[in-house]
Write an enzyme that holds these catalytic residues in place. Sequence first.
Site, short mmCIF file in Angstrom:
data_model
loop_
_atom_site.label_atom_id
_atom_site.label_comp_id
_atom_site.label_asym_id
_atom_site.label_seq_id
_atom_site.Cartn_x
_atom_site.Cartn_y
_atom_site.Cartn_z
N ARG B 296 -8.61 -0.21 7.27
CA ARG B 296 -7.18 -0.04 7.57
C ARG B 296 -6.53 -1.36 7.97
O ARG B 296 -5.40 -1.66 7.57
CB ARG B 296 -7.00 1.03 8.65
CG ARG B 296 -7.21 2.41 8.09
CD ARG B 296 -7.09 3.53 9.10
NE ARG B 296 -7.22 4.81 8.38
CZ ARG B 296 -7.21 6.00 8.95
NH1 ARG B 296 -7.08 6.12 10.26
NH2 ARG B 296 -7.32 7.09 8.22
N TYR B 440 -3.38 4.48 0.26
CA TYR B 440 -4.82 4.69 0.45
C TYR B 440 -5.32 4.34 1.85
O TYR B 440 -4.55 3.88 2.68
CB TYR B 440 -5.64 4.04 -0.66
CG TYR B 440 -5.63 2.56 -0.89
CD1 TYR B 440 -5.10 1.65 0.00
CD2 TYR B 440 -6.18 2.06 -2.08
CE1 TYR B 440 -5.13 0.29 -0.26
CE2 TYR B 440 -6.20 0.68 -2.35
CZ TYR B 440 -5.69 -0.19 -1.43
OH TYR B 440 -5.72 -1.52 -1.69
N GLU B 441 -6.57 4.62 2.09
CA GLU B 441 -7.18 4.52 3.43
C GLU B 441 -6.40 5.33 4.47
O GLU B 441 -6.27 4.91 5.63
CB GLU B 441 -7.29 3.06 3.89
CG GLU B 441 -8.05 2.14 2.97
CD GLU B 441 -9.48 2.59 2.68
OE1 GLU B 441 -10.01 3.42 3.43
OE2 GLU B 441 -10.05 2.13 1.69
N GLY B 442 -5.93 6.49 4.06
CA GLY B 442 -5.07 7.30 4.93
C GLY B 442 -3.62 6.94 4.66
O GLY B 442 -3.21 5.83 4.96
#
Lengths: 599, 599
Positions: B296, B440-442
């Site tokens: 993140r 992406y990545e949450g």
Amino acid sequence: MPQYTPPVRDTRFVLDAVVGLDRYTNSAGFSAATPDTVDAVLEEGGRFVAEVLFPLNLSGDQQGCTRHADGSVTTPEGFKQAYAQFVESGWGTLSAPEAFGGQGMPHVVSTAFQEYMISANMAFAMYPGLAHGAIAALVAKGSPEQQAKYLPKMVSGEWGGTMNLTEPQCGTDLGLIKTKAEPQADGSYSITGTKIFISAGEHDLTDNIIHLVLAKTPGAPDSSKGISLFVVPKVMVNDDGSLGKRNAVQCGSIEHKMGIHGNATCVMNYDGAKGWLVGEEMKGLAAMFIMMNAARLGVGLQGLALGETAFQNAVQYAKDRRQGRALTGPAEPGEKADTLFVHPDVRRMLMDAKAKIEGLRALCLWGGLQVDLEHKAEDDAERQMAADLIGLLTPVIKGVGTDWGYEVATQAQQVYGGHGYIVEWGMEQYVRDARIAQIYEGTNGVQAMDLVGRKLAQNGGRAVQAFFKLVAQECAAAKANDKTADFAGRLEKALGELQAATMWFMANGMQNPNAVGAGAYSYMTLMGLVSVGLMWLRMADAAARMLAAGEGDAKFLEAKLVTARFYAERILPDAGALRRKIEGGADAVMALEPEMFAA
Amino acid sequence: MPQYTPPVRDTRFVLDAVVGLDRYTNSAGFSAATPDTVDAVLEEGGRFVAEVLFPLNLSGDQQGCTRHADGSVTTPEGFKQAYAQFVESGWGTLSAPEAFGGQGMPHVVSTAFQEYMISANMAFAMYPGLAHGAIAALVAKGSPEQQAKYLPKMVSGEWGGTMNLTEPQCGTDLGLIKTKAEPQADGSYSITGTKIFISAGEHDLTDNIIHLVLAKTPGAPDSSKGISLFVVPKVMVNDDGSLGKRNAVQCGSIEHKMGIHGNATCVMNYDGAKGWLVGEEMKGLAAMFIMMNAARLGVGLQGLALGETAFQNAVQYAKDRRQGRALTGPAEPGEKADTLFVHPDVRRMLMDAKAKIEGLRALCLWGGLQVDLEHKAEDDAERQMAADLIGLLTPVIKGVGTDWGYEVATQAQQVYGGHGYIVEWGMEQYVRDARIAQIYEGTNGVQAMDLVGRKLAQNGGRAVQAFFKLVAQECAAAKANDKTADFAGRLEKALGELQAATMWFMANGMQNPNAVGAGAYSYMTLMGLVSVGLMWLRMADAAARMLAAGEGDAKFLEAKLVTARFYAERILPDAGALRRKIEGGADAVMALEPEMFAA
């Protein structure tokens, strides 16, 4: 796969509640717009675009256009057949003048249809869309001979039309145009030069394409006051209307673009092409603005239309996709997960889209009515008022409409998570297609400068004062009704910020024009908040009245009241921040020398 | 054609003025970061990415990756050679542990290099970038045997690494994972299932790829508490370190994406592939968060890095392109037009980009230092403070960093006008590439929920209180200096809005969790304004001190003061509006039933 359903119910509500189209049906110029005809346009037109144009949207993006060695251009598979159906069913002729074969419908009605067509397939819609600008210029400035020669087939859609302004060295600043027009003995001109970014400049949809071209005659001054407008057919038209030989204009290449791949954006080479002056020599700028103002409203509509279709799909995805649980506990304990719909942040994105899109629809249709009234209202004062309002708000509709369209498309893509980034789901295309609308027909920064640099001050500020008065009056009236009082109070506050920013410009602009320029963009956005706010006030007011009277679909009307509240609570608060940014002035904005930007 | 110059001077300024790296050079864990070494990393690393990786950026986007019938994947032309140079020169090993062949540099230094690498070629940077997450998980949770077997070659870059989380039915909600891990007699597991969106899942850059895979063991509960992490090599590794036979994992297809075409985003099919448990069974989520938190921060950096390169190009274009005249009269009367630089609205876009990008650079590097201090500070309290701050701000760096990166890229594209939409100019690629980082990545909405739903309340709000105190203290100190007093006052005001919003959550969240969820995104943005504001306060303070002492490059330092002022006048005012939106609560956001969204 993405879906699209024309939002006919909402269009009807806007035409009734915001535009008040029924008040005009007995007026000259509105007679074609009987309730039945309008219904048929919305229903049948919506069906046509959904069934014929929408299925070509994703494939058209993926295939794009192809230029061949001889300069000819092939559009994506299915476009030619769809275009033939479009012409045959007459959808392009709605608001064209009856004198040239049009149906003479009010502009507001064709605006509603245009929205659907762009939502279904923006790249396709641009082919007839660009022709409309060319038609408008010929209707306003063409000679009777030119009109008779070109307009009937352009109106019917048998021939295309383009607007040729931009050159490699010359975008916003039309004074830099180099394309030359040499007068010939027969009264025509020989046009030589290169035009770029010409949408629909060459294609296989029509037998002929009528180019409207800005160029300079010999000795014309080196500024925008020196440009003239010419009509240059791709194929010469004989006096009997038959097609003659090819003119010396060719597509040199097609651009590789971020989006709108289905539309051919051409470099056009004019190599001594035969053209004829439209209107007066060196009065090209005025003619160009006729095309341009129509085009700018159309581009604002593109923002709305792409936002709408992206929004529809995001709603559907949020209903279908299951992921996670509601913060308040499982909404559907029998399922492994709840739908995205339960998540407040997903709901925030969808509500934001709904508030912006429905608000913009109202503003675009209301703007369409002003275009009609500007020309067709029986009363002088009404014509002037409409001309003032639409002149003032054209840059707002273009600028804020396309900014919000892009935001909504981006947000709708976000609802999809990772799938939003994947081509086959269709959402990323909406983002790429929506992006151009902020750029072309004058970047949104140019719109902001048009608003604060030209429109505010015109006629001693008559237009903006009329706008302020309109909003203030409707707020005052709505405060009497407890269903709309809160909204009206908040809108009044936003109006106050807009008025304060206007005063600030007046107080500071004379000494320092850059102070106005530095705040122009925020000002445009602020005026967008207020003008869309006025639309929401009208929608909320109508919804409240109809609910009280037991008329209409209660759920639909309640949704209007909730969405108005969302607009007031979540979107209008930006008004104060925008005013404060404007009042920051130009000092920090303009202080750095170019070299000081490097980090 | 786009250009890229690593912003070494600004990185150095941030390391000195904001991070204060020199205070740590005598601490354990920082010993590798001597001033000379750091300089060499910035200069030589910057040169490497600019000369080797940047030239492959546009071509890599246009060519994309190709999957062959046997499941193998070819990366764009030049990537393989560039990757070999990358490995050979050791740029991937900067902050890896020395025990596994890394250089043991502080994370903050490798963060600076990462920024440059992403700016030069994001799609390329993702190949080693994803390996870093896998390395972090093995360092933290792998057995000594696993570490010895895989880490040295992963650290050197000879082997790649991936993170396999997502499945078609399962993105954010990892409880929905279906991939199965069946225990085998030899202590390994047989992994079967389909993973999607696997960045760098298959490629031709390395001889082996070490996949870290989330899966469920038999009988594991149907929630995120039931998932375990496995290491699954693409090619089996013999005990002597040599490569054995192919494992039963294959790339089933590569996705067609909006951007990052140079990186292969794969569907990975595990068909009874051999894998080994990493850490404890059903403790996969904790291991996953180790990868995820590192990832993140790396994604936040992608926002900054793409914004930076887009911004650099927009500045250059504004200097080169001539169009129109300054509002204050011709700036260069001898030329046919002035440069774009004279126009206040162009300047506004460039200043906005500069303020956001330089502020984010400071925040990302300061965040990198916290990662170091969390593990390496000698003092317990300092470690806890660092862990608290980076835990709190990880979702902010990811969410606001990527939102602003996308905004800046879009705005830089806007400066180019029509040319910004054309592929060859390179600006539209930055927008397309930057878009994924918000997803992406949450997704950024998930980041916002992580912030308000987990991070705020952890340890009784210890982290957020520490953050408030830090900002308040530095504001109070800066008010004593008349060069920074105005800025500090405005930042204090924004802090007040953030504190008020936090109180509002506390007062309303217990009864109605949706009220917090509905305001989460605005809250994340508001915390971004304040945390970047703190960075600008430090930069302004340092610039003022250095100017007073006659140190450094005066123009560079003056630009810092001007840009801080711009940040205060043009960006911080949003704080009040964000608070008011939060206080709007959940009523209007959550009121509509799904059916009521249709227009």
